[in-house]
Structure formats: structure tokens, C-alpha cells
Scaffold this motif. Structure first.
Motif, PDB file in Angstrom:
ATOM      1  N   ASP A 189      -6.003  -8.653  11.032  1.00  0.00           N
ATOM      2  CA  ASP A 189      -6.897  -9.264  10.054  1.00  0.00           C
ATOM      3  C   ASP A 189      -6.348  -9.150   8.637  1.00  0.00           C
ATOM      4  N   ASP A 190      -5.203  -8.527   8.470  1.00  0.00           N
ATOM      5  CA  ASP A 190      -4.462  -8.555   7.202  1.00  0.00           C
ATOM      6  C   ASP A 190      -3.297  -9.512   7.405  1.00  0.00           C
ATOM      7  N   PRO A 191      -3.210 -10.610   6.662  1.00  0.00           N
ATOM      8  CA  PRO A 191      -2.175 -11.626   6.910  1.00  0.00           C
ATOM      9  C   PRO A 191      -0.752 -11.111   6.710  1.00  0.00           C
ATOM     10  N   HIS A 192      -0.581  -9.965   6.072  1.00  0.00           N
ATOM     11  CA  HIS A 192       0.751  -9.409   5.851  1.00  0.00           C
ATOM     12  C   HIS A 192       1.147  -8.395   6.925  1.00  0.00           C
ATOM     13  N   THR A 230       6.357  -8.154   4.881  1.00  0.00           N
ATOM     14  CA  THR A 230       5.593  -8.240   6.121  1.00  0.00           C
ATOM     15  C   THR A 230       5.767  -6.929   6.864  1.00  0.00           C
ATOM     16  N   LEU A 231       4.677  -6.395   7.355  1.00  0.00           N
ATOM     17  CA  LEU A 231       4.708  -5.154   8.128  1.00  0.00           C
ATOM     18  C   LEU A 231       4.373  -5.476   9.578  1.00  0.00           C
ATOM     19  N   VAL A 232       5.149  -4.902  10.487  1.00  0.00           N
ATOM     20  CA  VAL A 232       4.890  -5.077  11.917  1.00  0.00           C
ATOM     21  C   VAL A 232       4.654  -3.709  12.539  1.00  0.00           C
ATOM     22  N   VAL A 283      -4.996  -8.734  17.390  1.00  0.00           N
ATOM     23  CA  VAL A 283      -4.098  -9.753  16.840  1.00  0.00           C
ATOM     24  C   VAL A 283      -4.505 -11.131  17.348  1.00  0.00           C
ATOM     25  N   ASP A 284      -4.108 -12.164  16.580  1.00  0.00           N
ATOM     26  CA  ASP A 284      -4.382 -13.540  16.977  1.00  0.00           C
ATOM     27  C   ASP A 284      -3.154 -14.118  17.686  1.00  0.00           C
TER      28      ASP A 284
END
Length: 428
Positions: free
Chosen positions: A281-284, A104-106, A274-275
């Protein structure tokens, strides 16, 4: 998958950005038991509280006081600038040539100071990166490095001009005055801190700053930077008037750093979109802090950044959590022989006929209190915002009432008079 190390490899969570949001997220993930966290940070300084930058510049605190708590040992912090996100291979590429894989990337890339389009600010005769270098004596005011650069310039400074009368500009001008540098604050708006204060509160702030040695000019637009050998000598105003200055501080706002996300073809508006789970829009890939745009809002403040980091730590730990937005409460203390406290929360101006203003002002004590009350459909009233200046004794009560979002039981005037005694005022 290997544990995060300070050499190229793979981590379950890779955080790009070591500021307030990135640092908080890394700490919270560690508290939730995550053992594979790699934090990639550009700045050489230890993570610090940006709210204290003006106090450091004023000489009130040494830089180390602003430092945030150390990261837990299971979090690896590495100084590196990420230059590209490879979404297909799920890795980030750094400026030292290394590549780091991620589960996961933040993105916690923060924001950059806005540099106004002033004539003479950049050298148009040069090409390449060099043309974007600021003249000697001209500084943004956003980072600890900016603070150190300004501090190093002070022994050679006799006259300072600060452009921008928002939160940062006011703080910078007051800090320079505290160091004995005559400072002129030039603000293009009608009154200081218009995002947080109304005209009456701003006038009290102006009086306070003047008393501390800051010359304040509102509705004043700086047009040009005057230089000699690429060193600042002054500024020219829109009306042609010239001001002498050997120190120029630019504090006109910030802009989300979205370049990395945009190059990776993530959805970008003002910020990285972001949601409610802080996902792009990339889930990762997620985003938090100043670079993130949630439900059309880019907050650019420490409070929402911390709230987003806390929510995302829960999300990444597999716990049910959603971010629904932040209620904004801004607080500023201008320390001096006669300190001034300022707080603003929620709506600071009425927005329709269902809103009314209740306020009290005491010119003798230089206090100002105002709340915005909104009539609800069932005939009740709710507190939707307010401004306090000079006396914050009831800030806790007001903020709690506002956060509860429940109908008021007492007349709103009680929210103000319970602060203490007043000798005069007006209400509407």
C-alpha cells in the motif's frame, strides 16, 4: 542520486533479503539494465537453493553445490540486518547503525520456521532473549546454518526424532536415515504430506521411508521436549509415551516474516499484502517471495518466488507486467539405493460434484498415478490437478496439459497409461 556502494548511501532499488526471491530479482534487474541495485542480506552464506538442503544434510552433495549463481558485478550485496523502514525519509536503518536511502524498496524477507508450542522447548525461568534459545540438540530445519548445526551434532547422536510429516519433515528424516541415524518421524496429521498427497500415495511413501530406516508415526502429537541440563533427552507424546532422542528436528511449517513491514505500518495479513504489480500500500515499496501475500495466498515455495521476482523485475524496469498468481507444481526426489520420485500439481482432491478422479496404481512397481478432471459448463473436461509417485515419465505432458487449461481431447486415462505399462489399477 549516487550509485550503490558497500557504504551507506542511496540506491534506486534496495532489496531486503538475499534468499531465492531477492537474489533472483537482483539478477533479473541487472539483466534489464538496472545499475543501481543494493541487496541487503542477513545470512553469511552465499545465496543457495533451499530445495537442496536435505541433499546436503544427507551427505549426497557438499554445501557449495547448493549455491546459486553469483550476482552480476553491477549488483552490490552487503551483509546487514535491516531493523527499520523509514517510509517518510525513504530509507532503511541497519543494525550496524547505517542508513540506506532508496528509490524503490523491495521486501524479500522470506519466512521463519514455526516452532510448535511444546512444553520444555523454551526455558520459562529465564527472561529476555535467552529464554528463547532452543535446548542443545534441538534444531529447526530451514536454512544452511540449520543444516550445518545438525551435521555437527550427528557424531554425538544415536536417536533422532523429526516432528512434522510435510515436505521438510519427510526430507529431513530421510536425510538423517541416510547418515545412519535411526530416525522416528512423528506427524500429527492422518497421513504424510497431506497438502500434496492423498492417503493411498502417502501409504506408499510411508512404506518407502520405513524401508530406508525411518520409523513413521502418523496421528501422533508430540506434547513435550524432555531435557537434562537444557540438552534434549527425548520427547513425550500426547498419550504420555516417552521416546528417547538426543537429536530433535522441528519441521512443522514456516511463517512469513512480516515484522519489518508491520512496524512500518504497511498492510499485513498472513503476509505483506501486494497487488498484481507486487506493490504494497506504499507505492515505493514492493514485496516478493515467502513474505508476500497476493490475492489471499502466501505460497511459501521456490517456484512462485521466482515467478514473482521475474514479474517485478519487468515492472521496475518500466515494462508492462502483472502477476496473476502461480500454478503450483511440487516435486520431491528421495534419493537412496531405491529412490522415490513424487510430484503433485494443482488440485489433488476433488472439490465438488463436477470433479472426478482417474487413477492407476501398481503395487508391484510401487507406482501411483492420479488426476482430477473437472467437467466444464460446455460439457468438456479439463485437467485441474494430479499426483504421481514412483514414475514421473509423463509429468511434463500432464503439467503442460494442466497449464494449457484447455478441454481434454482424449479420455483422461490416456494421460496416465501413456506413461508406460501398468499391471493393474482402478479408476473412478
Amino acid at each position: 542520486m549516487t550509485a550503490a556502494t558497500d557504504t551507506p548511501g542511496t540506491a534506486r532499488v534496495v532489496i531486503v533479503g538475499g534468499g531465492t526471491a531477492g537474489h533472483r530479482l537482483a539478477r533479473q534487474l541487472a539483466l534489464h539494465g538496472e545499475r543501481e541495485v543494493l541487496l541487503l542480506a542477513e545470512e553469511e552464506h552465499r545465496p543457495y537453493n533451499r530445495v537442496l538442503l536435505a541433499e546436503v544434510l544427507s551427505g549426497r552433495y557438499p554445501p557449495e553445490v547448493a549455491a546459486l549463481a553469483p550476482l552480476p558485478p553491477q549488483v552490490v550485496r552487503r551483509r546487514a540486518r535491516v531493523v527499520r523502514v523509514d517510509r517518510e525519509q525513504r530509507r532503511v536503518l541497519c543494525d550496524d547503525g547505517s542508513a540506506v536511502g532508496y528509490g524503490t524498496l523491495v521486501l524479500a524477507t522470506g519466512s521463519n520456521p514455526v516452532l510448535p508450542p511444546l512444553r520444555g522447548l523454551f526455558d520459562e525461568s529465564r527472561t529476555g532473549l535467552g529464554r528463547h534459545e532452543l535446548p542443545g540438540g534441538v534444531f529447526a530445519f530451514r536454512t544452511m546454518a540449520d543444516c550445518a548445526d545438525i551435521d555437527a551434532r550427528l557424531p554425538r547422536s544415536r536417536h533422532a526424532v523429526v516432528v512434522g510429516g510435510g515436505l521438510l519433515g519427510v526430507s529431513a528424516a530421510r536425510a538423517l536415515a541416510a547418515r545412519g541415524i535411526p530416525a522416528l518421524l512423528a506427524h500429527q496429521g492422518e497421513h504424510l504430506m497431506e497438502r500434496h498427497l492423498d492417503a493411498s500415495a502417502a501409504e506408499l511413501l510411508r512404506t518407502h521411508l520405513t524401508g530406508q530406516g525411518v520409523e513413521v508415526h502418523t496421528e501422533c502429537r508430540v506434547r513435550s521436549v524432555l531435557t537434562d541440563g537444557r540438552r534434549v533427552t527425548g520427547v513425550e507424546l500426547a498419550d504420555g509415551f516417552r521416546l528417547e532422542a538426543d537429536l530433535l528436528v522441528l519441521a512443522v511449517g514456516v511463517r512469513p516474516r512480516t515484522g519489518l513491514a508491520g512496524a512500518a505500518r504497511l498492510a499485513v495479513g498472513q503476509g505483506v499484502l501486494v497487488d498484481d504489480r507486487l506493490r504494497t500500500d506504499d507505492p515505493h515499496i514492493h514485496a516478493v517471495g515467502d513474505c508476500a501475500e497476493h490475492r489471499g495466498v502466501v505460497y511459501g515455495l521456490a517456484g512462485p518466488a521466482l515467478e514473482q521476482a521475474d514479474v517485478l523485475a519487468l515492472v521496475l524496469s518500466g515494462q508492462p507486467a502483472e502477476y496473476r498468481g502461480s500454478r503450483l507444481l511440487t516435486r520431491l526426489t528421495l534419493n537412496s539405493a531405491t529412490p522415490l520420485d513424487i510430484a503433485a500439481f494443482g488440485r489433488t482432491e476433488p472439490t465438488g460434484p463436477e470433479d472426478r478422479v482417474v487413477r492407476l496404481a501398481d503395487a508391484g512397481r510401487r507406482t501411483y498415478r492420479k488426476v482430477i478432471v473437472r467437467r466444464t459448463e460446455d460439457g468438456g473436461e479439463r485437467l485441474v490437478g494430479g499426483v504421481l509417485l514412483g514414475d514421473l515419465d509423463t509429468l511434463g505432458t500432464l503439467a503442460h496439459t494442466w497449464a494449457d487449461d484447455q478441454d481434454l481431447v482424449l479420455h483422461p486415462l490416456h494421460l496416465l497409461t501413456d506413461i508406460g505399462t501398468t499391471t493393474g489399477g482402478t479408476s473412478r
